[in-house]
Design a protein around this motif. Structure first.
Motif, PDB file in Angstrom:
ATOM      1  N   GLN A   1      65.942  17.487  11.988  1.00  0.00           N
ATOM      2  CA  GLN A   1      66.606  18.753  11.503  1.00  0.00           C
ATOM      3  C   GLN A   1      65.508  19.442  10.461  1.00  0.00           C
ATOM      4  O   GLN A   1      64.813  18.595  10.237  1.00  0.00           O
ATOM      5  N   MET A   2      65.493  20.705  10.534  1.00  0.00           N
ATOM      6  CA  MET A   2      64.170  21.351   9.720  1.00  0.00           C
ATOM      7  C   MET A   2      64.549  22.361   9.045  1.00  0.00           C
ATOM      8  O   MET A   2      66.020  23.651   9.096  1.00  0.00           O
ATOM      9  N   ASN A   3      63.848  22.193   7.523  1.00  0.00           N
ATOM     10  CA  ASN A   3      64.707  23.003   6.955  1.00  0.00           C
ATOM     11  C   ASN A   3      62.878  23.767   6.186  1.00  0.00           C
ATOM     12  O   ASN A   3      62.421  24.074   6.251  1.00  0.00           O
ATOM     13  N   SER A   4      63.546  24.819   5.303  1.00  0.00           N
ATOM     14  CA  SER A   4      62.542  25.402   4.864  1.00  0.00           C
ATOM     15  C   SER A   4      61.574  26.067   6.226  1.00  0.00           C
ATOM     16  O   SER A   4      60.406  25.881   6.069  1.00  0.00           O
ATOM     17  N   LEU A   5      61.672  26.688   6.758  1.00  0.00           N
ATOM     18  CA  LEU A   5      61.343  26.680   8.300  1.00  0.00           C
ATOM     19  C   LEU A   5      60.386  27.943   7.845  1.00  0.00           C
ATOM     20  O   LEU A   5      60.496  28.728   6.747  1.00  0.00           O
ATOM     21  N   LYS A   6      58.835  27.765   8.357  1.00  0.00           N
ATOM     22  CA  LYS A   6      57.545  28.618   7.901  1.00  0.00           C
ATOM     23  C   LYS A   6      57.889  29.839   9.624  1.00  0.00           C
ATOM     24  O   LYS A   6      57.711  28.920  10.337  1.00  0.00           O
ATOM     25  N   PRO A   7      57.081  30.582   9.201  1.00  0.00           N
ATOM     26  CA  PRO A   7      56.411  31.852  10.564  1.00  0.00           C
ATOM     27  C   PRO A   7      55.612  30.033  11.459  1.00  0.00           C
ATOM     28  O   PRO A   7      55.901  30.585  12.278  1.00  0.00           O
ATOM     29  N   GLU A   8      54.608  30.033  10.566  1.00  0.00           N
ATOM     30  CA  GLU A   8      53.835  29.100  11.902  1.00  0.00           C
ATOM     31  C   GLU A   8      54.707  27.852  12.231  1.00  0.00           C
ATOM     32  O   GLU A   8      54.072  26.776  13.124  1.00  0.00           O
ATOM     33  N   ASP A   9      55.792  27.680  12.114  1.00  0.00           N
ATOM     34  CA  ASP A   9      56.947  26.411  12.786  1.00  0.00           C
ATOM     35  C   ASP A   9      56.627  26.754  14.308  1.00  0.00           C
ATOM     36  O   ASP A   9      57.647  26.387  15.402  1.00  0.00           O
ATOM     37  N   THR A  10      56.883  27.955  14.701  1.00  0.00           N
ATOM     38  CA  THR A  10      56.820  28.915  15.468  1.00  0.00           C
ATOM     39  C   THR A  10      56.103  28.055  16.964  1.00  0.00           C
ATOM     40  O   THR A  10      55.160  27.732  17.233  1.00  0.00           O
ATOM     41  N   ALA A  11      57.212  27.652  17.875  1.00  0.00           N
ATOM     42  CA  ALA A  11      56.264  26.994  18.744  1.00  0.00           C
ATOM     43  C   ALA A  11      57.662  26.286  19.704  1.00  0.00           C
ATOM     44  O   ALA A  11      58.964  26.582  19.233  1.00  0.00           O
ATOM     45  N   VAL A  12      56.712  25.844  21.048  1.00  0.00           N
ATOM     46  CA  VAL A  12      57.947  25.527  22.336  1.00  0.00           C
ATOM     47  C   VAL A  12      58.045  24.050  21.470  1.00  0.00           C
ATOM     48  O   VAL A  12      56.818  22.837  21.663  1.00  0.00           O
ATOM     49  N   TYR A  13      59.252  23.660  21.185  1.00  0.00           N
ATOM     50  CA  TYR A  13      59.692  21.783  20.564  1.00  0.00           C
ATOM     51  C   TYR A  13      60.202  21.127  22.087  1.00  0.00           C
ATOM     52  O   TYR A  13      60.986  21.793  22.541  1.00  0.00           O
ATOM     53  N   TYR A  14      59.335  20.176  22.500  1.00  0.00           N
ATOM     54  CA  TYR A  14      59.775  19.349  23.046  1.00  0.00           C
ATOM     55  C   TYR A  14      60.186  17.763  22.481  1.00  0.00           C
ATOM     56  O   TYR A  14      59.406  17.042  22.037  1.00  0.00           O
TER      57      TYR A  14
ATOM     58  N   GLY B   1      65.779  28.430  18.419  1.00  0.00           N
ATOM     59  CA  GLY B   1      66.894  29.930  18.298  1.00  0.00           C
ATOM     60  C   GLY B   1      65.712  30.701  17.230  1.00  0.00           C
ATOM     61  O   GLY B   1      64.095  29.996  17.428  1.00  0.00           O
ATOM     62  N   LEU B   2      66.444  32.297  16.769  1.00  0.00           N
ATOM     63  CA  LEU B   2      65.323  32.878  15.784  1.00  0.00           C
ATOM     64  C   LEU B   2      65.621  32.296  15.030  1.00  0.00           C
ATOM     65  O   LEU B   2      67.285  32.803  14.711  1.00  0.00           O
ATOM     66  N   VAL B   3      65.010  32.405  13.099  1.00  0.00           N
ATOM     67  CA  VAL B   3      65.210  31.860  12.619  1.00  0.00           C
ATOM     68  C   VAL B   3      64.492  32.488  11.392  1.00  0.00           C
ATOM     69  O   VAL B   3      63.590  32.764  12.128  1.00  0.00           O
ATOM     70  N   GLN B   4      64.822  33.549  10.107  1.00  0.00           N
ATOM     71  CA  GLN B   4      64.195  33.673   9.580  1.00  0.00           C
ATOM     72  C   GLN B   4      63.616  32.685   8.386  1.00  0.00           C
ATOM     73  O   GLN B   4      63.881  31.560   8.626  1.00  0.00           O
ATOM     74  N   ALA B   5      62.169  32.460   8.142  1.00  0.00           N
ATOM     75  CA  ALA B   5      61.505  32.055   6.962  1.00  0.00           C
ATOM     76  C   ALA B   5      62.102  31.384   6.144  1.00  0.00           C
ATOM     77  O   ALA B   5      63.474  32.203   5.380  1.00  0.00           O
ATOM     78  N   GLY B   6      62.752  30.275   5.898  1.00  0.00           N
ATOM     79  CA  GLY B   6      63.590  29.592   4.495  1.00  0.00           C
ATOM     80  C   GLY B   6      64.368  28.896   5.649  1.00  0.00           C
ATOM     81  O   GLY B   6      65.139  27.993   4.473  1.00  0.00           O
ATOM     82  N   GLY B   7      64.875  29.470   6.810  1.00  0.00           N
ATOM     83  CA  GLY B   7      65.933  28.967   6.906  1.00  0.00           C
ATOM     84  C   GLY B   7      66.130  27.494   7.570  1.00  0.00           C
ATOM     85  O   GLY B   7      64.788  27.016   7.661  1.00  0.00           O
TER      86      GLY B   7
ATOM     87  N   VAL C   1      61.139  27.759  19.349  1.00  0.00           N
ATOM     88  CA  VAL C   1      61.997  27.650  17.723  1.00  0.00           C
ATOM     89  C   VAL C   1      60.995  29.270  17.267  1.00  0.00           C
ATOM     90  O   VAL C   1      59.722  28.906  17.381  1.00  0.00           O
ATOM     91  N   THR C   2      61.382  30.640  16.646  1.00  0.00           N
ATOM     92  CA  THR C   2      60.386  31.654  16.652  1.00  0.00           C
ATOM     93  C   THR C   2      61.255  31.589  15.128  1.00  0.00           C
ATOM     94  O   THR C   2      62.019  31.773  14.623  1.00  0.00           O
ATOM     95  N   VAL C   3      60.401  31.591  14.000  1.00  0.00           N
ATOM     96  CA  VAL C   3      60.447  32.167  12.565  1.00  0.00           C
ATOM     97  C   VAL C   3      60.213  32.778  12.059  1.00  0.00           C
ATOM     98  O   VAL C   3      58.342  33.048  12.702  1.00  0.00           O
ATOM     99  N   SER C   4      60.850  34.270  11.806  1.00  0.00           N
ATOM    100  CA  SER C   4      59.899  35.187  11.413  1.00  0.00           C
ATOM    101  C   SER C   4      59.764  35.056   9.857  1.00  0.00           C
ATOM    102  O   SER C   4      60.902  35.025   9.721  1.00  0.00           O
TER     103      SER C   4
END
Length: 125
Positions: A81-94, A9-15, A121-124
């Motif tokens: 479990q993905m924490n402290s997400l960054k915009p560069e984590d944006t991708a399709v996860y398999y 889904g869509l999450v803000q950076a740090g989420g 996964v989209t990190v804004s």
């Protein structure tokens, strides 16, 4: 073995987000499991892998300390479990699995035989 990934889904950076992967068919405990991601125009990269006995783990350098892979063999589930997400984590996860013996622990995408459909996964910023 069929795999169904969910939780993107869509999450803000740090989420945080938690991805799930449900498996059906096969004896799940015989499989090494992994999460991979791919951005458009780039090669698929390994995010994390978890061995059959749940003791061996591998994390890509870019996610170490932020992501945690786990499994529940009884439920035939794999989690990321993905924490402290960054915009560069944006991708399709398999999610993917491969049947292995206990002493083998593959970490590259080409070693895995069964793949789920991917979840975005989209990190804004």
């Amino acid at each position: 073995v069929q795999l169904q990934a969910s939780g993107g889904g869509l999450v803000q950076a740090g989420g945080s987000l938690r991805l799930s992967c449900a498996a059906s068919g096969g004896t799940f405990s015989y499989y090494t499991v992994g999460w991979f991601r791919q951005e458009p125009g780039k090669e698929r990269e390994t995010v994390a892998a978890l061995g059959r006995g749940s003791g061996r783990t591998y994390y890509g350098d870019s996610v170490k300390g932020r992501f945690t892979i786990s499994r529940d063999n009884d439920k035939k589930m794999v989690y990321l479990q993905m924490n402290s997400l960054k915009p560069e984590d944006t991708a399709v996860y398999y999610c993917a699995v491969v049947r292995t013996i206990m002493t083998v622990f593959p970490t590259t995408p080409d070693a895995y035989t069964y793949w789920g459909q991917g979840t975005l996964v989209t990190v804004s910023s």
